[in-house]
Design a protein around this motif. Structure first.
Motif, PDB file in Angstrom:
ATOM      1  N   SER A   1     -10.960 -55.693 -94.600  1.00  0.00           N
ATOM      2  CA  SER A   1      -9.718 -56.717 -94.052  1.00  0.00           C
ATOM      3  C   SER A   1      -9.079 -57.137 -95.276  1.00  0.00           C
ATOM      4  CB  SER A   1     -10.666 -57.956 -93.580  1.00  0.00           C
ATOM      5  OG  SER A   1     -10.088 -58.862 -93.128  1.00  0.00           O
ATOM      6  N   LYS A   2      -9.339 -57.560 -96.355  1.00  0.00           N
ATOM      7  CA  LYS A   2      -8.663 -57.826 -97.506  1.00  0.00           C
ATOM      8  C   LYS A   2      -7.468 -56.700 -97.744  1.00  0.00           C
ATOM      9  CE  LYS A   2      -8.965 -59.840-102.403  1.00  0.00           C
ATOM     10  NZ  LYS A   2      -8.138 -58.673-102.881  1.00  0.00           N
ATOM     11  N   LEU A   3      -7.767 -55.666 -97.820  1.00  0.00           N
ATOM     12  CA  LEU A   3      -7.110 -54.434 -98.092  1.00  0.00           C
ATOM     13  C   LEU A   3      -5.978 -54.448 -97.041  1.00  0.00           C
ATOM     14  CD1 LEU A   3      -9.352 -51.833 -99.544  1.00  0.00           C
ATOM     15  CD2 LEU A   3      -7.808 -52.993-100.793  1.00  0.00           C
ATOM     16  N   TYR A   4      -6.371 -54.624 -95.719  1.00  0.00           N
ATOM     17  CA  TYR A   4      -5.648 -54.360 -94.666  1.00  0.00           C
ATOM     18  C   TYR A   4      -4.498 -55.515 -94.717  1.00  0.00           C
ATOM     19  CZ  TYR A   4      -3.891 -54.920 -89.865  1.00  0.00           C
ATOM     20  OH  TYR A   4      -3.056 -54.728 -88.576  1.00  0.00           O
ATOM     21  N   HIS A   5      -4.883 -56.759 -94.954  1.00  0.00           N
ATOM     22  CA  HIS A   5      -3.860 -57.750 -94.960  1.00  0.00           C
ATOM     23  C   HIS A   5      -2.937 -57.857 -96.502  1.00  0.00           C
ATOM     24  CE1 HIS A   5      -6.538 -59.702 -92.213  1.00  0.00           C
ATOM     25  NE2 HIS A   5      -5.116 -60.183 -91.853  1.00  0.00           N
ATOM     26  N   GLU A   6      -3.343 -56.983 -97.677  1.00  0.00           N
ATOM     27  CA  GLU A   6      -2.414 -56.551 -98.471  1.00  0.00           C
ATOM     28  C   GLU A   6      -1.592 -55.350 -98.292  1.00  0.00           C
ATOM     29  OE1 GLU A   6      -5.672 -55.821-101.608  1.00  0.00           O
ATOM     30  OE2 GLU A   6      -5.745 -58.197-101.974  1.00  0.00           O
ATOM     31  N   GLY A   7      -1.684 -54.904 -97.231  1.00  0.00           N
ATOM     32  CA  GLY A   7      -0.773 -53.611 -96.916  1.00  0.00           C
ATOM     33  C   GLY A   7      -1.458 -52.288 -97.125  1.00  0.00           C
ATOM     34  N   ASP A   8      -2.683 -52.149 -97.557  1.00  0.00           N
ATOM     35  CA  ASP A   8      -3.183 -51.177 -98.025  1.00  0.00           C
ATOM     36  C   ASP A   8      -3.056 -49.883 -96.881  1.00  0.00           C
ATOM     37  OD1 ASP A   8      -5.423 -49.376 -99.987  1.00  0.00           O
ATOM     38  OD2 ASP A   8      -5.902 -49.147 -98.136  1.00  0.00           O
ATOM     39  N   LYS A   9      -2.641 -48.884 -96.903  1.00  0.00           N
ATOM     40  CA  LYS A   9      -2.534 -47.992 -95.802  1.00  0.00           C
ATOM     41  C   LYS A   9      -3.736 -47.291 -95.105  1.00  0.00           C
ATOM     42  CE  LYS A   9      -1.613 -43.656 -98.481  1.00  0.00           C
ATOM     43  NZ  LYS A   9      -0.972 -42.476 -98.771  1.00  0.00           N
ATOM     44  N   HIS A  10      -4.728 -47.036 -96.178  1.00  0.00           N
ATOM     45  CA  HIS A  10      -6.088 -46.565 -95.719  1.00  0.00           C
ATOM     46  C   HIS A  10      -6.637 -47.693 -94.990  1.00  0.00           C
ATOM     47  CE1 HIS A  10      -5.589 -43.199 -98.342  1.00  0.00           C
ATOM     48  NE2 HIS A  10      -5.322 -43.865 -99.255  1.00  0.00           N
ATOM     49  N   ALA A  11      -6.711 -48.845 -95.145  1.00  0.00           N
ATOM     50  CA  ALA A  11      -7.194 -50.008 -94.240  1.00  0.00           C
ATOM     51  C   ALA A  11      -6.772 -50.282 -93.175  1.00  0.00           C
ATOM     52  CB  ALA A  11      -7.361 -51.219 -95.241  1.00  0.00           C
ATOM     53  N   ILE A  12      -5.534 -49.994 -93.011  1.00  0.00           N
ATOM     54  CA  ILE A  12      -4.634 -50.007 -91.750  1.00  0.00           C
ATOM     55  C   ILE A  12      -4.890 -49.126 -90.957  1.00  0.00           C
ATOM     56  CG2 ILE A  12      -2.260 -50.095 -90.846  1.00  0.00           C
ATOM     57  CD1 ILE A  12      -1.155 -51.273 -93.265  1.00  0.00           C
ATOM     58  N   LEU A  13      -5.182 -47.834 -91.449  1.00  0.00           N
ATOM     59  CA  LEU A  13      -5.519 -46.642 -90.600  1.00  0.00           C
ATOM     60  C   LEU A  13      -6.992 -47.029 -90.201  1.00  0.00           C
ATOM     61  CD1 LEU A  13      -5.306 -43.834 -89.434  1.00  0.00           C
ATOM     62  CD2 LEU A  13      -6.077 -42.745 -91.712  1.00  0.00           C
ATOM     63  N   CYS A  14      -7.790 -47.460 -90.965  1.00  0.00           N
ATOM     64  CA  CYS A  14      -9.334 -47.813 -90.555  1.00  0.00           C
ATOM     65  C   CYS A  14      -9.381 -48.765 -89.536  1.00  0.00           C
ATOM     66  CB  CYS A  14      -9.829 -48.318 -91.932  1.00  0.00           C
ATOM     67  SG  CYS A  14     -12.007 -48.697 -91.592  1.00  0.00           S
ATOM     68  N   TYR A  15      -8.724 -49.743 -89.570  1.00  0.00           N
ATOM     69  CA  TYR A  15      -8.554 -50.655 -88.316  1.00  0.00           C
ATOM     70  C   TYR A  15      -8.114 -50.197 -87.148  1.00  0.00           C
ATOM     71  CZ  TYR A  15     -10.206 -55.161 -90.257  1.00  0.00           C
ATOM     72  OH  TYR A  15     -10.918 -56.223 -90.766  1.00  0.00           O
ATOM     73  N   GLU A  16      -7.007 -49.307 -87.183  1.00  0.00           N
ATOM     74  CA  GLU A  16      -6.638 -48.605 -86.122  1.00  0.00           C
ATOM     75  C   GLU A  16      -7.539 -47.651 -85.372  1.00  0.00           C
ATOM     76  OE1 GLU A  16      -2.997 -46.908 -87.778  1.00  0.00           O
ATOM     77  OE2 GLU A  16      -1.724 -48.716 -87.444  1.00  0.00           O
ATOM     78  N   MET A  17      -8.268 -46.841 -86.248  1.00  0.00           N
ATOM     79  CA  MET A  17      -9.162 -45.986 -85.658  1.00  0.00           C
ATOM     80  C   MET A  17     -10.562 -46.782 -85.370  1.00  0.00           C
ATOM     81  SD  MET A  17      -8.967 -43.122 -88.857  1.00  0.00           S
ATOM     82  CE  MET A  17     -10.403 -42.120 -88.285  1.00  0.00           C
ATOM     83  N   TYR A  18     -10.968 -47.582 -85.744  1.00  0.00           N
ATOM     84  CA  TYR A  18     -11.997 -48.407 -85.536  1.00  0.00           C
ATOM     85  C   TYR A  18     -11.724 -49.092 -83.959  1.00  0.00           C
ATOM     86  CZ  TYR A  18     -16.076 -51.652 -86.365  1.00  0.00           C
ATOM     87  OH  TYR A  18     -16.975 -52.544 -86.348  1.00  0.00           O
ATOM     88  N   THR A  19     -10.640 -49.981 -83.947  1.00  0.00           N
ATOM     89  CA  THR A  19     -10.536 -50.443 -82.723  1.00  0.00           C
ATOM     90  C   THR A  19      -9.997 -49.552 -81.730  1.00  0.00           C
ATOM     91  OG1 THR A  19      -8.264 -51.171 -83.534  1.00  0.00           O
ATOM     92  CG2 THR A  19      -9.894 -52.650 -84.070  1.00  0.00           C
ATOM     93  N   HIS A  20      -9.512 -48.482 -82.033  1.00  0.00           N
ATOM     94  CA  HIS A  20      -9.092 -47.429 -80.881  1.00  0.00           C
ATOM     95  C   HIS A  20     -10.327 -46.659 -80.371  1.00  0.00           C
ATOM     96  CE1 HIS A  20      -7.079 -44.202 -78.797  1.00  0.00           C
ATOM     97  NE2 HIS A  20      -7.683 -43.590 -79.237  1.00  0.00           N
ATOM     98  N   ARG A  21     -11.465 -46.657 -81.084  1.00  0.00           N
ATOM     99  CA  ARG A  21     -12.462 -46.092 -80.520  1.00  0.00           C
ATOM    100  C   ARG A  21     -13.328 -47.080 -79.587  1.00  0.00           C
ATOM    101  NH1 ARG A  21     -16.144 -42.343 -82.982  1.00  0.00           N
ATOM    102  NH2 ARG A  21     -14.181 -41.597 -83.756  1.00  0.00           N
ATOM    103  N   ILE A  22     -13.350 -48.518 -80.093  1.00  0.00           N
ATOM    104  CA  ILE A  22     -13.729 -49.573 -79.248  1.00  0.00           C
ATOM    105  C   ILE A  22     -12.996 -49.627 -77.776  1.00  0.00           C
ATOM    106  CG2 ILE A  22     -13.990 -52.066 -78.958  1.00  0.00           C
ATOM    107  CD1 ILE A  22     -14.456 -52.237 -81.938  1.00  0.00           C
ATOM    108  N   LYS A  23     -11.579 -49.489 -77.914  1.00  0.00           N
ATOM    109  CA  LYS A  23     -11.113 -49.544 -76.523  1.00  0.00           C
ATOM    110  C   LYS A  23     -11.138 -48.399 -75.765  1.00  0.00           C
ATOM    111  CE  LYS A  23      -6.647 -50.653 -76.854  1.00  0.00           C
ATOM    112  NZ  LYS A  23      -5.139 -51.058 -77.285  1.00  0.00           N
ATOM    113  N   LYS A  24     -11.606 -47.181 -76.221  1.00  0.00           N
ATOM    114  CA  LYS A  24     -11.966 -45.930 -75.503  1.00  0.00           C
ATOM    115  C   LYS A  24     -13.311 -46.475 -74.623  1.00  0.00           C
ATOM    116  CE  LYS A  24     -11.908 -41.916 -77.133  1.00  0.00           C
ATOM    117  NZ  LYS A  24     -11.959 -40.801 -78.178  1.00  0.00           N
ATOM    118  N   TYR A  25     -14.103 -47.093 -75.225  1.00  0.00           N
ATOM    119  CA  TYR A  25     -15.477 -47.258 -74.682  1.00  0.00           C
ATOM    120  C   TYR A  25     -15.428 -48.490 -73.559  1.00  0.00           C
ATOM    121  CZ  TYR A  25     -18.577 -44.112 -77.040  1.00  0.00           C
ATOM    122  OH  TYR A  25     -19.110 -42.985 -77.530  1.00  0.00           O
ATOM    123  N   ILE A  26     -14.707 -49.282 -73.979  1.00  0.00           N
ATOM    124  CA  ILE A  26     -14.150 -50.431 -72.784  1.00  0.00           C
ATOM    125  C   ILE A  26     -13.703 -49.757 -71.501  1.00  0.00           C
ATOM    126  CG2 ILE A  26     -12.581 -52.409 -72.418  1.00  0.00           C
ATOM    127  CD1 ILE A  26     -12.982 -53.373 -75.275  1.00  0.00           C
TER     128      ILE A  26
END
Length: 401
Positions: A289-314
């Motif tokens: 989360s800290k890296l995401y808010h610092e603009g780290d591209k890997h952290a941003i991708l991680c959040y996108e992938m992580y929550t995309h998977r949750i949405k698929k299951y919803i």
């Protein structure tokens, strides 16, 4: 009666000493980052009506060291709440995998321990820790009855069409290869809390348990698990701290045949080097989360992938349930990471799911069930602190009293 509950995870060990007659917690704590740098124990206890807390920073190389330290805290003159270890009559242990035989809470015997050991290949991150907790508890509290509460038990209401795999039948009949599901204690607890909060007994719910391990569950109006994201072992489903979650099986064949990796190496990569860790270099969501808010591209991708998977299951579970009344977020990330909840619920208005972004932020870290849906959202979005320890204590009490 006072029951000590041990909840040993892959990198943490939670504990509570609970009076099951009142539901009161006499002491509780959390050992974090076991086997990692920066490990510590936060121990809280109530004495003479006063609540106290102490944080101890120390090296916790494994679960045995963590458990022994916790045992000392419970009987210490400064931080303890019992006079002697013999005061604890029963200890309830969270055990991740009970296979197909253990569908109910069990008093621990040598046979039960052997079964837990045999199931380690199906839960390689957790069953070893669960066994360590049981063995250490037997030494620290030799007069207490040890009880195993299995994460898999709640999911035994799944219909055969949900738990069977499309492989030759003999592998199910002879080898019991099927979906078992995990985090059942947590899914059951938060569903019951949601039912009380919404004053609705025929609740259709999707429960989302997001910790270092993560899973989702579709629960019908009878309170029965009918689908869950983890499967034969806890590797399937959502992206997790170190686990890949769902992956094309062809990748495993490719790793073995084209990359000359052993099965042990592949298993280690998918269980211990993937997920958040594989994408960002850290399996701690707070670091990501800290890296995401610092603009780290890997952290941003991680959040996108992580929550995309949750949405698929919803979406899938809404279809399985033929509509849903509530979405429930729980566990470390589910309760404490507003960003994960926001991204997981965004652009789901077509399913009747609309999050209130301001409420989502202001009601982070709740102590009680809270609602974070927008006024025009037909589906309730709840954040409910899980309490697997209380659920384990109550189930332990049922078999020892």
């Amino acid at each position: 009666m006072e029951i000590l509950v041990i909840n040993a995870g892959s990198s943490s060990l939670k504990y509570q000493l609970i009076n099951v007659e009142t539901g009161g917690v006499l002491a509780k704590g959390l050992a974090e980052r076991i086997g990692m740098d920066g490990s510590n124990i936060v121990h809280s206890w109530t004495k003479n009506g006063n609540e106290n807390k102490k944080e101890i920073c120390l090296d916790l190389p494994d679960h045995t060291v963590a458990f022994n330290t916790i045992s000392d805290l419970l009987v210490s003159e400064e931080t303890g709440v019992i006079q002697q270890r013999e005061d604890i009559k029963a200890i309830g242990h969270r055990v991740v995998h009970g296979g197909e035989h253990y569908t109910q809470t069990q008093i621990v015997t040598s046979e039960v321990k052997e079964a837990i050991k045999e199931l380690i290949p199906l839960a390689p991150l957790h069953n070893p820790a669960n066994l360590i907790g049981i063995n250490a508890a037997e030494k620290a509290f030799p007069n207490a009855t040890q009880v195993a509460v299995f994460d898999t038990a709640f999911h035994h209401t799944m219909p055969e069409k949900a738990f069977r795999y499309a492989i030759p039948e003999k592998y199910y009949r002879e080898d019991r290869i099927r979906t078992y599901g995990f985090h059942g204690t947590s899914h059951k607890y938060v569903y019951e809390q949601a039912s009380k909060h919404l004053d609705k007994t025929d609740l259709k719910a999707i429960t989302i348990h997001l910790g270092n391990g993560a899973s989702m569950c579709a629960i019908n109006e009878k309170g029965e698990s009918v689908e869950t994201s983890m499967g034969f072992g806890p590797l399937a489903g959502l992206i997790m701290g170190t686990r890949s979650g769902d992956i094309d099986p062809s990748i495993i064949f490719h790793m073995a045949e084209e990359m000359n990796m052993s099965l042990e190496e592949i298993k280690n990569v998918l269980n211990k080097q993937s997920g958040m860790l594989g994408i960002t270099g850290s399996n701690d969501a707070r670091d990501v989360s800290k890296l995401y808010h610092e603009g780290d591209k890997h952290a941003i991708l991680c959040y996108e992938m992580y929550t995309h998977r949750i949405k698929k299951y919803i979406g899938a579970y809404t279809a399985v349930l033929n509509g849903v009344d509530t979405i429930i977020f729980t566990a470390g990330i589910g309760e404490n990471d507003a960003l994960t909840r926001q991204l997981s619920c965004s652009n789901l208005s077509g399913l009747g799911i609309v999050i209130n972004e301001a409420a989502n932020i202001s009601k982070n870290h709740p102590k009680q069930p809270v609602e974070i849906q927008a006024e025009n959202s037909p589906v309730k979005i709840l954040v409910i602190p899980t309490n697997e320890e209380l659920e384990i204590a109550l189930q332990t009490w049922e078999v020892v009293r």
